[in-house]
Design a protein around this motif. Structure first.
Motif, short mmCIF file in Angstrom:
data_model
loop_
_atom_site.label_atom_id
_atom_site.label_comp_id
_atom_site.label_asym_id
_atom_site.label_seq_id
_atom_site.Cartn_x
_atom_site.Cartn_y
_atom_site.Cartn_z
N VAL A 51 9.28 -0.21 -8.93
CA VAL A 51 9.67 1.16 -9.28
C VAL A 51 9.62 2.07 -8.05
N SER A 52 8.62 1.89 -7.21
CA SER A 52 8.55 2.71 -5.98
C SER A 52 9.70 2.38 -5.04
N ALA A 53 10.04 1.10 -4.93
CA ALA A 53 11.17 0.71 -4.07
C ALA A 53 12.47 1.32 -4.58
N LEU A 54 12.64 1.39 -5.89
CA LEU A 54 13.83 2.00 -6.46
C LEU A 54 13.93 3.46 -6.06
N HIS A 55 12.81 4.19 -6.13
CA HIS A 55 12.86 5.62 -5.85
C HIS A 55 12.85 5.94 -4.35
N LEU A 56 12.51 4.95 -3.53
CA LEU A 56 12.63 5.11 -2.08
C LEU A 56 13.96 4.56 -1.56
N GLN A 67 0.83 -1.21 0.00
CA GLN A 67 0.00 0.00 0.00
C GLN A 67 0.86 1.26 0.00
N ALA A 68 1.95 1.24 0.76
CA ALA A 68 2.86 2.39 0.80
C ALA A 68 3.50 2.62 -0.57
N TYR A 69 3.90 1.54 -1.23
CA TYR A 69 4.48 1.65 -2.57
C TYR A 69 3.45 2.16 -3.58
N LEU A 70 2.22 1.66 -3.48
CA LEU A 70 1.17 2.11 -4.39
C LEU A 70 0.87 3.60 -4.17
N ASP A 71 0.87 4.03 -2.91
CA ASP A 71 0.60 5.44 -2.61
C ASP A 71 1.68 6.34 -3.23
N LEU A 72 2.95 5.96 -3.07
CA LEU A 72 4.02 6.75 -3.68
C LEU A 72 3.84 6.82 -5.19
N TYR A 73 3.53 5.68 -5.76
CA TYR A 73 3.40 5.64 -7.22
C TYR A 73 2.24 6.54 -7.69
#
Length: 629
Positions: free
Chosen positions: A227-232, A186-192
């Motif tokens: 992709v979200s994990a990469l940018h975090l 959910q955290a990754y989806l929110d960032l995206y």
């Protein structure tokens, strides 16, 4: 009681001592029920009905004998064993694909050892799934006469697919498999959805809940989380990356892909540099298979579902053209009805502000396609007089696109002023690869022929202006700096090429071009400083980390050396006086091999898996100036 349990423990054991066939029963039932009841001879012949039943019109049936029961049981056992073997083979493939060797450790318990059965091989010794046989789908063709005489030829044949081995979407779910918790996903989806997706004009289209994403496409879920994990700069990026690649590979040969699978591939293509070309190629194929390019007609009639499909096709088109430049390959999508109708799309019922940004990109890349088709890829051929005016006309088209969309696009709630600034950057990069044609054929007979010399000087200066403008934007605009950890990898390539271009022109590939060598070195030095600062908190796998490191190394190598003395700060650099050894620019080879051959950058390989541009090889061949789109 014990004896009974033992007997049931191995129901097929009694047959093994007799080999493949069940034991022969000497007393067999050969008479039908009716004849046996009358206790008369039954003349069965080739099979029921017998002569008497046939003559009298009686029902002729034969009770199953023990022999028939045994034969039926043996036949069932053979078929069951075959199915179990097929299931084991399929499970092995799934275990390999999901990197779960524990699935292979389960051993079936038999009462007796089967000597004929080959020994189980250790999972690590088995063939890779890529080496295993691929079983083609069985299908039949149904001829469809509903299509009119002007229909597409293939539309008259409807394949009826016999179900084969398809990826199990539930088993691909990275949350169900324990790769991530619901909270992490959910955290990754929110960032995206709150940031990254808005750089690409909302690939998702409508906002989604986590449950909706999980339900429609595990591939999209894995792409978003990766992709979200990469940018975090998250630690689980590497594992998520492998999960995404595995799921994408499993979907490659599937015949049941949907629009969200295409979205998942686009997410990977735009942000995961090492697999961009592979992802976009698969996305183009899937998009055409599910006929996204035909949705434009219903879109213009007000159908919202087809509106979402059409805007997805535009994203496929843009992504394809982004990387046709980066990889130096012809784009796979062309100027079809959907692309030609992009202006009408903006006037359709459901179009929104983000669609204006989307269409601005379609317009830019439509011009790029014309450039590619007009001038080709022969960088050894110097420009001639008949090429100058077409180049200028393309430049005017780009000027008009920039002027129109810069004025139309407004501030975005999620990415600030990026819509207008993005147009500015795309414009200058488009101008850079258009005007750098001035350097085609440099050093060849006929280069800068007298009738085109002044025109080539003009084009060359315009190319330098666009390249330095890109670099100054990175240096001077804090908002763009804040977006660098989020923008797709195309922008990283843009910055890398502009850096290399100005260094090449200011040190060797210049002819009748006024270049302030000191200013160029100072400019690139500032770019390196900014990039190192911006990338200091990025994940080491982010492409811009390699660009920053490689640009710094290249700048250190680019130390002009004059044959007659020091250059003045505003030196007039000429082709006849190279300033340093040719081997400096050959940065295309390292121990790991190139991730891809970047045709637009000549032999430069910016996307290697190791340190970009760290390993300079002493090779006398100087890379050619990059060909154009």
């Amino acid at each position: 009681m014990h004896h009974h349990a033992s007997a049931q423990a191995s129901p097929g054991a009694a047959f093994r001592e007799y080999g493949e066939k069940p034991p022969e029963i000497t007393r067999k039932i050969t008479a039908c029920v009716a004849c046996r009841k009358q206790k008369i001879k039954c003349n069965m012949g080739d099979g029921p009905p017998c002569v008497r039943c046939k003559k009298r019109g009686l029902s002729c049936t034969v009770n199953k004998s023990l022999q028939m029961i045994l034969e039926s049981d043996a036949d069932w056992k053979t078929k069951t064993e075959s199915r179990v073997k097929a299931l084991e083979s399929a499970l092995n493939k799934v275990a390999d694909r999901l990197s779960m060797p524990e699935l292979l450790e389960y051993e079936m318990e038999d009462d007796e050892e089967d000597d004929a059965k080959p020994p189980r091989s250790h999972p690590s010794s088995r063939l890779s799934p890529l080496a295993e046989k691929h079983t083609p789908h069985n299908f039949e063709i149904v001829m469809d006469d509903n299509a009119g005489p002007a229909a597409i030829p293939g539309s008259v044949m409807t394949p009826v697919i016999v179900p084969g081995v398809e990826p199990n979407r539930e088993d691909q779910d990275i949350i169900k498999r324990g790769v991530l918790t619901v909270e992490q996903a959910q955290a990754y989806l929110d960032l995206y959805q709150n940031r990254l997706d808005h750089f690409l004009y909302r690939i998702l289209g409508d906002r989604r809940s986590l449950g909706q994403v999980r339900k429609t496409s595990p591939l999209l879920l894995a792409g978003i989380c990766t992709v979200s994990a990469l940018h975090l700069a998250a630690r689980d990026f590497e594992r998520l990356y492998q999960e995404f690649v595995s799921i994408a590979a499993a979907q490659t040969f599937s015949r049941h892909n949907n629009v969200d699978d295409v979205r998942g591939l686009l997410v990977g293509a735009f942000w995961l540099s090492g697999i961009s070309w592979t992802c976009v190629g698969a996305a183009v194929r899937m998009a055409t298979e599910i006929q996204l390019q035909r949705s434009i007609f219903k879109t213009l009639s007000g159908d919202r579902s087809h509106y979402l499909r059409t805007r997805l096709y535009y994203l496929v088109y843009i992504c394809d053209h982004h990387f046709s430049i980066a990889y130096g390959r012809p784009p796979m999508t062309r100027q079809d009805d959907t692309i030609r109708a992009s202006s009408a799309f903006l006037d359709s019922e459901h179009a929104v502000e983000d669609d204006a940004r989307l269409v601005s990109q379609v317009k830019f890349w439509s011009v790029g396609t014309e450039v590619y088709e007009t001038f080709g890829i022969d960088v050894e051929r110097p420009l001639t007089a008949d090429m100058i005016d077409p180049i200028r006309r393309f430049g005017i088209k780009l000027d008009e696109i920039r002027a129109y969309w810069s004025e139309r696009l407004t501030r975005n709630d999620y990415v600030g002023n990026y819509p207008r600034k993005g147009v500015h950057l795309h414009y200058h990069f488009a101008k850079l690869y258009l005007y750098s044609m001035a350097f085609r054929g440099i050093g060849k007979p006929g280069f800068k022929a007298p009738d085109v010399a002044l025109d080539i000087d003009e084009l060359a200066n315009n190319a330098i202006l666009s390249a330095t403008t890109i670099l100054r934007t990175v240096i001077q605009d804090p908002e763009i700096q804040g977006h660098l950890n989020g923008l797709p990898t195309y922008f990283d390539l843009m910055i890398a090429f502009a850096t290399v271009f100005v260094l090449k022109v200011s040190t060797k590939y210049a002819t009748s071009v006024r270049v302030d060598t000191t200013e160029i070195r100072s400019l690139v030095g500032e770019v390196v400083r900014v990039l190192k600062h911006v990338t200091s908190t990025m994940h080491p796998r982010h492409l811009l980390v390699s660009v920053a490191r490689g640009a710094g190394n290249l700048l250190e190598r680019c130390r002009p050396q004059d044959y007659r003395g020091p250059y003045p700060s505003n030196a007039h650099v000429t082709l006849s006086h190279p300033t340093f050894d040719d081997s400096l620019y050959d940065v295309s080879r390292n121990g790991q091999g190139p991730m891809f051959d970047n045709f637009f950058m000549g032999e430069f390989d910016f996307l290697s898996t190791q340190d970009m541009m760290n390993n300079f090889q002493q090779d006398p061949q100087f890379p050619q100036l990059p060909p154009q789109m």
